[in-house]
Design a protein around this motif. Structure first.
Motif, PDB file in Angstrom:
ATOM      1  N   HIS A 250       0.756  -1.387   0.089  1.00 38.99           N
ATOM      2  CA  HIS A 250       0.085  -0.003  -0.090  1.00 38.99           C
ATOM      3  C   HIS A 250       0.803   1.263  -0.043  1.00 38.99           C
ATOM      4  O   HIS A 250       0.344   2.308  -0.402  1.00 38.99           O
ATOM      5  CB  HIS A 250      -0.913   0.036   1.188  1.00 38.99           C
ATOM      6  N   ILE A 251       1.978   1.142   0.806  1.00 42.03           N
ATOM      7  CA  ILE A 251       2.793   2.475   0.711  1.00 42.03           C
ATOM      8  C   ILE A 251       3.627   2.455  -0.526  1.00 42.03           C
ATOM      9  O   ILE A 251       4.307   3.570  -0.683  1.00 42.03           O
ATOM     10  CB  ILE A 251       4.023   2.306   1.767  1.00 42.03           C
ATOM     11  N   GLY A 252       3.855   1.527  -1.385  1.00 47.56           N
ATOM     12  CA  GLY A 252       4.281   1.778  -2.630  1.00 47.56           C
ATOM     13  C   GLY A 252       5.492   0.737  -3.004  1.00 47.56           C
ATOM     14  O   GLY A 252       6.281   1.078  -3.869  1.00 47.56           O
ATOM     15  N   VAL A 253       5.671  -0.112  -1.984  1.00 45.25           N
ATOM     16  CA  VAL A 253       6.696  -1.107  -2.183  1.00 45.25           C
ATOM     17  C   VAL A 253       6.564  -1.990  -3.322  1.00 45.25           C
ATOM     18  O   VAL A 253       5.395  -2.726  -3.290  1.00 45.25           O
ATOM     19  CB  VAL A 253       7.059  -1.732  -0.725  1.00 45.25           C
ATOM     20  N   ASN A 254       7.504  -2.349  -4.255  1.00 45.19           N
ATOM     21  CA  ASN A 254       7.405  -3.597  -4.959  1.00 45.19           C
ATOM     22  C   ASN A 254       7.457  -4.762  -4.320  1.00 45.19           C
ATOM     23  O   ASN A 254       8.905  -5.200  -4.464  1.00 45.19           O
ATOM     24  CB  ASN A 254       7.944  -3.074  -6.246  1.00 45.19           C
ATOM     25  N   ILE A 255       6.869  -5.634  -3.732  1.00 40.24           N
ATOM     26  CA  ILE A 255       6.918  -6.419  -2.904  1.00 40.24           C
ATOM     27  C   ILE A 255       7.868  -7.663  -3.500  1.00 40.24           C
ATOM     28  O   ILE A 255       8.745  -8.146  -2.994  1.00 40.24           O
ATOM     29  CB  ILE A 255       5.792  -7.140  -2.438  1.00 40.24           C
ATOM     30  N   GLN A 256       7.390  -8.100  -4.792  1.00 45.56           N
ATOM     31  CA  GLN A 256       7.864  -9.309  -5.463  1.00 45.56           C
ATOM     32  C   GLN A 256       9.259  -8.783  -5.738  1.00 45.56           C
ATOM     33  O   GLN A 256      10.313  -9.720  -5.484  1.00 45.56           O
ATOM     34  CB  GLN A 256       7.369  -9.355  -6.927  1.00 45.56           C
ATOM     35  N   LYS A 257       9.840  -7.613  -6.366  1.00 43.56           N
ATOM     36  CA  LYS A 257      11.358  -7.288  -6.423  1.00 43.56           C
ATOM     37  C   LYS A 257      12.065  -7.451  -5.245  1.00 43.56           C
ATOM     38  O   LYS A 257      13.196  -7.940  -5.162  1.00 43.56           O
ATOM     39  CB  LYS A 257      11.101  -5.878  -7.097  1.00 43.56           C
ATOM     40  N   VAL A 258      11.568  -6.813  -4.103  1.00 38.41           N
ATOM     41  CA  VAL A 258      12.283  -6.714  -2.847  1.00 38.41           C
ATOM     42  C   VAL A 258      12.493  -8.082  -2.434  1.00 38.41           C
ATOM     43  O   VAL A 258      13.622  -8.584  -2.118  1.00 38.41           O
ATOM     44  CB  VAL A 258      11.401  -5.896  -1.822  1.00 38.41           C
ATOM     45  N   LYS A 259      11.456  -9.034  -2.657  1.00 38.22           N
ATOM     46  CA  LYS A 259      11.686 -10.350  -1.966  1.00 38.22           C
ATOM     47  C   LYS A 259      12.546 -11.015  -2.690  1.00 38.22           C
ATOM     48  O   LYS A 259      13.554 -11.978  -2.117  1.00 38.22           O
ATOM     49  CB  LYS A 259      10.257 -11.306  -2.279  1.00 38.22           C
ATOM     50  N   TYR A 260      12.553 -10.976  -4.193  1.00 33.10           N
ATOM     51  CA  TYR A 260      13.404 -11.636  -5.019  1.00 33.10           C
ATOM     52  C   TYR A 260      14.876 -11.294  -4.742  1.00 33.10           C
ATOM     53  O   TYR A 260      15.984 -11.888  -4.755  1.00 33.10           O
ATOM     54  CB  TYR A 260      13.183 -12.141  -6.314  1.00 33.10           C
ATOM     55  N   THR A 261      15.041  -9.808  -4.557  1.00 36.94           N
ATOM     56  CA  THR A 261      16.392  -9.400  -4.430  1.00 36.94           C
ATOM     57  C   THR A 261      17.011  -9.991  -3.111  1.00 36.94           C
ATOM     58  O   THR A 261      18.204 -10.350  -3.016  1.00 36.94           O
ATOM     59  CB  THR A 261      16.190  -7.828  -4.161  1.00 36.94           C
ATOM     60  N   LEU A 262      16.159  -9.963  -1.986  1.00 39.03           N
ATOM     61  CA  LEU A 262      16.498 -10.357  -0.717  1.00 39.03           C
ATOM     62  C   LEU A 262      16.983 -11.990  -0.782  1.00 39.03           C
ATOM     63  O   LEU A 262      18.111 -12.501  -0.174  1.00 39.03           O
ATOM     64  CB  LEU A 262      15.480 -10.463   0.374  1.00 39.03           C
TER      65      LEU A 262
ATOM     66  N   ARG B  63      -8.528   4.443 -14.946  1.00 38.77           N
ATOM     67  CA  ARG B  63      -7.339   3.558 -15.347  1.00 38.77           C
ATOM     68  C   ARG B  63      -7.355   2.389 -14.395  1.00 38.77           C
ATOM     69  O   ARG B  63      -7.720   2.243 -13.332  1.00 38.77           O
ATOM     70  CB  ARG B  63      -6.282   4.396 -15.125  1.00 38.77           C
ATOM     71  N   LEU B  64      -7.396   1.138 -15.224  1.00 39.89           N
ATOM     72  CA  LEU B  64      -7.276  -0.156 -14.688  1.00 39.89           C
ATOM     73  C   LEU B  64      -6.345  -0.160 -13.407  1.00 39.89           C
ATOM     74  O   LEU B  64      -4.825   0.388 -13.754  1.00 39.89           O
ATOM     75  CB  LEU B  64      -7.247  -1.241 -15.564  1.00 39.89           C
ATOM     76  N   ILE B  65      -6.462  -0.898 -12.212  1.00 40.53           N
ATOM     77  CA  ILE B  65      -5.628  -0.820 -11.281  1.00 40.53           C
ATOM     78  C   ILE B  65      -4.486  -1.810 -11.698  1.00 40.53           C
ATOM     79  O   ILE B  65      -3.514  -1.340 -11.076  1.00 40.53           O
ATOM     80  CB  ILE B  65      -6.496  -1.491  -9.829  1.00 40.53           C
ATOM     81  N   GLN B  66      -4.575  -2.674 -12.482  1.00 43.14           N
ATOM     82  CA  GLN B  66      -3.407  -3.276 -12.757  1.00 43.14           C
ATOM     83  C   GLN B  66      -2.335  -2.806 -13.623  1.00 43.14           C
ATOM     84  O   GLN B  66      -1.236  -3.082 -13.748  1.00 43.14           O
ATOM     85  CB  GLN B  66      -3.751  -4.523 -13.555  1.00 43.14           C
ATOM     86  N   LYS B  67      -2.987  -1.490 -14.227  1.00 40.96           N
ATOM     87  CA  LYS B  67      -1.900  -0.761 -14.879  1.00 40.96           C
ATOM     88  C   LYS B  67      -1.034   0.106 -14.410  1.00 40.96           C
ATOM     89  O   LYS B  67      -0.291   0.648 -14.620  1.00 40.96           O
ATOM     90  CB  LYS B  67      -2.684   0.287 -15.889  1.00 40.96           C
ATOM     91  N   TYR B  68      -1.434   0.213 -13.045  1.00 41.37           N
ATOM     92  CA  TYR B  68      -0.682   1.162 -11.946  1.00 41.37           C
ATOM     93  C   TYR B  68       0.521   0.339 -11.423  1.00 41.37           C
ATOM     94  O   TYR B  68       0.494  -0.934 -11.066  1.00 41.37           O
ATOM     95  CB  TYR B  68      -1.294   1.753 -10.896  1.00 41.37           C
ATOM     96  N   LYS B  69       1.944   0.959 -11.338  1.00 44.82           N
ATOM     97  CA  LYS B  69       2.853   0.523 -10.564  1.00 44.82           C
ATOM     98  C   LYS B  69       2.542   0.505  -9.019  1.00 44.82           C
ATOM     99  O   LYS B  69       1.752   1.532  -8.623  1.00 44.82           O
ATOM    100  CB  LYS B  69       4.415   1.043 -10.735  1.00 44.82           C
ATOM    101  N   SER B  70       3.156  -0.162  -8.245  1.00 44.43           N
ATOM    102  CA  SER B  70       2.627  -0.132  -6.472  1.00 44.43           C
ATOM    103  C   SER B  70       3.101   1.510  -6.354  1.00 44.43           C
ATOM    104  O   SER B  70       2.374   1.929  -5.436  1.00 44.43           O
ATOM    105  CB  SER B  70       3.343  -0.945  -5.657  1.00 44.43           C
ATOM    106  N   GLN B  71       3.960   1.991  -6.585  1.00 42.27           N
ATOM    107  CA  GLN B  71       4.405   3.450  -6.325  1.00 42.27           C
ATOM    108  C   GLN B  71       3.415   4.153  -6.833  1.00 42.27           C
ATOM    109  O   GLN B  71       3.125   5.504  -5.889  1.00 42.27           O
ATOM    110  CB  GLN B  71       5.998   3.494  -6.928  1.00 42.27           C
ATOM    111  N   GLU B  72       3.040   4.359  -8.143  1.00 40.31           N
ATOM    112  CA  GLU B  72       1.903   5.236  -8.644  1.00 40.31           C
ATOM    113  C   GLU B  72       0.761   4.957  -7.936  1.00 40.31           C
ATOM    114  O   GLU B  72       0.167   6.275  -7.342  1.00 40.31           O
ATOM    115  CB  GLU B  72       1.767   4.871 -10.025  1.00 40.31           C
ATOM    116  N   LEU B  73       0.479   3.890  -7.521  1.00 46.23           N
ATOM    117  CA  LEU B  73      -0.775   3.613  -6.773  1.00 46.23           C
ATOM    118  C   LEU B  73      -0.903   4.226  -5.363  1.00 46.23           C
ATOM    119  O   LEU B  73      -1.905   4.867  -4.698  1.00 46.23           O
ATOM    120  CB  LEU B  73      -1.202   2.092  -6.595  1.00 46.23           C
ATOM    121  N   ALA B  74       0.256   4.156  -4.977  1.00 52.83           N
ATOM    122  CA  ALA B  74       0.473   4.606  -3.317  1.00 52.83           C
ATOM    123  C   ALA B  74       0.403   6.382  -3.361  1.00 52.83           C
ATOM    124  O   ALA B  74       0.332   6.639  -2.377  1.00 52.83           O
ATOM    125  CB  ALA B  74       2.049   4.379  -3.073  1.00 52.83           C
ATOM    126  N   GLN B  75       0.498   6.895  -4.481  1.00 54.38           N
ATOM    127  CA  GLN B  75       0.475   8.076  -4.882  1.00 54.38           C
ATOM    128  C   GLN B  75      -1.290   8.589  -4.876  1.00 54.38           C
ATOM    129  O   GLN B  75      -1.680   9.760  -4.323  1.00 54.38           O
ATOM    130  CB  GLN B  75       1.000   8.925  -5.857  1.00 54.38           C
TER     131      GLN B  75
END
Lengths: 356, 267
Positions: A250-262, B63-75
């Protein structure tokens, strides 16, 4: 009043820097002592003289023999202890952050055993399968150990985590099962080993830090240092993961990427460490704990702090190992286990009270 | 606008959300209510992106939720789940600061202090989060998600809250709901799963009434939030009426023993 309170970030940063400085200071003292004490004693002023002459400053307080021992035998060993100890401390912190659990340790959950199994596979079958160039025989062992470590980390994660939450009892039990399985597989592979391979295996499994030399250190650094860099950069993400995987997303972390990097970087560190010095337990468990108990949970400090304290702990343990039964040596794993196992028991007894 | 269009969600062929379409407008406070097991939390998780619909679409600002990156969605949206368990001993201040992860430079310490002071948790800033009470933890988490969307942006944003005030005392509940209402001026749409029907009546603009995995009623409070619909929703006699002082609306549910009595009389 308001201006005072708005200083939280700066004062926190200042405290963190002070802690890092203190750890660096302790580490340099240990390095100096390690360089000086051992089967062959080199006085501290001679050690400093040798370092100076390496930097091009003329100094004549030492003999050639002292310089030979320090530069060719002792220094690579000290640096190896720092690299592996620091690496294991950091990998422990990273795995604890990834599994969201402070009881996780590379040895406990079977990562080290996985690395050891693949290392044994390489020792026994590697030479017959692949045309061994000298470089490949050097780098093949850590790479195989890395693959084993990676495989086990991902397996354990799949077994123990359920929609982003890990169950610690399942995790530890999975570790027990995987450790048993890897032990059996190692036995099975050794059953098929020829005499030369058995000899290699014996040396490797005994091989604590005693076999360190510059070329081994070079390979080790090549594999471990990039992994250290990758983990250190992830401190904001690891902080967010402490809230939970969904919350971090929710805060904007790309979980999958972080997980695999770790996964990758901790397996790279643990696998390389296992291939270079055998399994050294408990460093990855104790070190991040001590940092958190003393200085809080912020990974901006926990990660580099765990590296430094791990380096301190393992080079300190190596110093003891080389001096307690001088001129013989204790295996370093005995010392870390003697320190680490009681601490682990203390943690289990106090787990509820520590109040995370 | 945050839209869910023909959402369907099932776990191992058992439908949790049969069919639902919802709309959430920026600048409005929307409440989700409904009996236990109605699918409120599932709908919430579908909208926040924690779960993916089996069928149907979720759109954030078209815009479809799947099209957002997690960072964009967080904004665009911040989410406060029902429970958050920390795995390490962070202080309350550190937890709130995590909300600024995506834009650490834009959020000043003063912003964090302002939010924490308004939620009356500034004095707890150095305490370990795990040692706080339930209501204190909720306010710390709320401060964290507020920090995430604190700075104004040129696009509409959304704040999704799953039972955000369930552990708070009544005065704090009013404080928080009033604060959430202030967010509407910043072009933020607030969505909250709530249980207190009286608070919903007095603070929400829109209501989504869920029952058995689908939306039973949805719309402006003045249109759908009445005794008849609430009785149908919960299967229990509930009365909505203006308070005699003219200040606010009262939602009254009859105590159980009176119901038995009326039923007996009717027989």
């Amino acid at each position: 009043m308001k201006t005072l309170q708005s200083d939280i970030r700066t004062s926190k940063l200042r405290n963190q820097n002070a802690v890092m400085l203190m750890l660096l200071l302790i580490l340099s003292v240990i390095v100096l002592l390690s360089a000086s004490f051992g089967a062959f004693h080199i006085p501290v002023d001679a050690v400093i003289g040798i370092f100076k002459s390496q930097l091009g400053i003329d100094s004549h307080v030492f003999t050639d023999a002292q310089a030979q021992v320090l530069l060719n035998i002792r220094m690579p060993r000290i640096l190896m202890a720092m690299l592996i100890g620091g690496g294991l401390g950091l990998a422990g912190a990273a795995l604890q952050g990834l599994f969201r659990n402070p009881l996780v340790e590379p040895g406990l959950i079977g990562v080290s055993a996985g690395g050891a199994f693949f290392a044994v596979l390489f020792i026994v079958f590697g030479s017959s399968l692949i045309v061994m160039s000298p470089l490949f025989s050097l780098i093949g062992l850590p790479l195989f150990a890395f693959l084993g470590g990676l495989l086990v980390t991902m397996c354990v994660y799949k077994i123990a985590s359920n929609s982003g939450k890990t169950d610690i009892s399942v995790l530890i039990l999975a570790g027990v099962a995987i450790n048993a399985l890897m032990g059996a597989l190692i036995g099975l592979v050794l059953f098929y080993a020829d005499d030369a391979a058995l000899r290699n295996f014996t040396f490797w499994s005994l091989g604590d830090l005693g076999g360190s030399n510059w070329s081994k250190l070079g390979i080790g650094s090549l594999l471990i240092i990039p992994a250290i860099g990758m983990i250190l950069k992830l401190y904001p993400e690891l902080n967010a993961m402490a809230l939970g995987e969904n919350e971090a997303y929710h805060i904007g972390v790309n979980i999958q990427k972080v997980k695999y990097t770790l996964f990758l970087s901790s397996a790279l560190i643990v696998g390389t460490a296992v291939s270079m010095s055998g399994t050294i337990g408990f460093v990855g468990l104790v070190v991040p704990h001590l940092i958190r108990l003393g200085f809080g949970a912020d990974h901006r400090l926990v990660l580099p702090g765990s590296f430094l304290l791990g380096a301190i702990l393992l080079s300190g343990a190596d110093l003891l190992a080389r001096n307690i039964v001088r001129p013989a040596e204790l295996p370093i794993g005995i010392i870390t286990a003697l320190l680490g196992a009681p601490f682990f028991i203390y943690l289990i007894l106090n787990f509820k009270k520590i109040n995370y | 606008m945050l839209q869910g269009i023909n959402i369907h969600f099932c776990i191992s062929d058992k439908p949790i959300i049969g069919e639902a379409s919802v709309k959430l407008f920026p600048g409005q406070f929307t409440a989700i209510i409904g009996p236990n097991g109605a699918g409120k939390s599932t709908l919430f998780k579908l909208l926040s992106g924690d779960l993916t619909c089996s069928r149907g679409n979720i759109l954030y600002n078209g815009r479809l939720i799947q099209k957002y990156k997690s960072q964009e969605l967080a904004q665009i949206r911040a989410v406060m789940p029902q429970h958050t368990v920390l795995s390490f001993p962070f202080s309350a201040w550190e937890v709130v600061e995590l909300g600024s992860l995506n834009a650490p430079r834009e959020i000043s310490q003063q912003d964090i202090q302002d939010v924490m002071e308004r939620l009356q948790i500034w004095h707890l800033r150095d305490r370990k989060y795990s040692l706080l009470s339930g209501g204190e933890k909720q306010r710390v988490q709320l401060a964290r998600v507020l920090i995430q969307i604190w700075k104004n942006q040129p696009f509409p944003r959304y704040l999704l809250l799953d039972e955000p005030i369930s552990s708070m005392d009544v005065s704090l509940q009013h404080l928080v709901l009033a604060m959430l209402n202030d967010l509407k001026d910043r072009n933020i749409g607030v969505l909250a799963v709530l249980h207190d029907l009286g608070l919903v009546a007095n603070y929400a603009d829109q209501v989504i009434m869920m029952k058995a995995g689908s939306v039973a009623f949805q719309g402006n409070l003045s249109e759908v939030y009445n005794s008849k619909n609430l009785e149908k929703l919960f299967g229990y006699p509930i009365q909505v009426k203006n308070h005699e002082t003219g200040m606010g609306v009262m939602v009254h549910s009859l105590p159980y023993h009176y119901i038995n009595h009326t039923i007996k009389q009717a027989q």
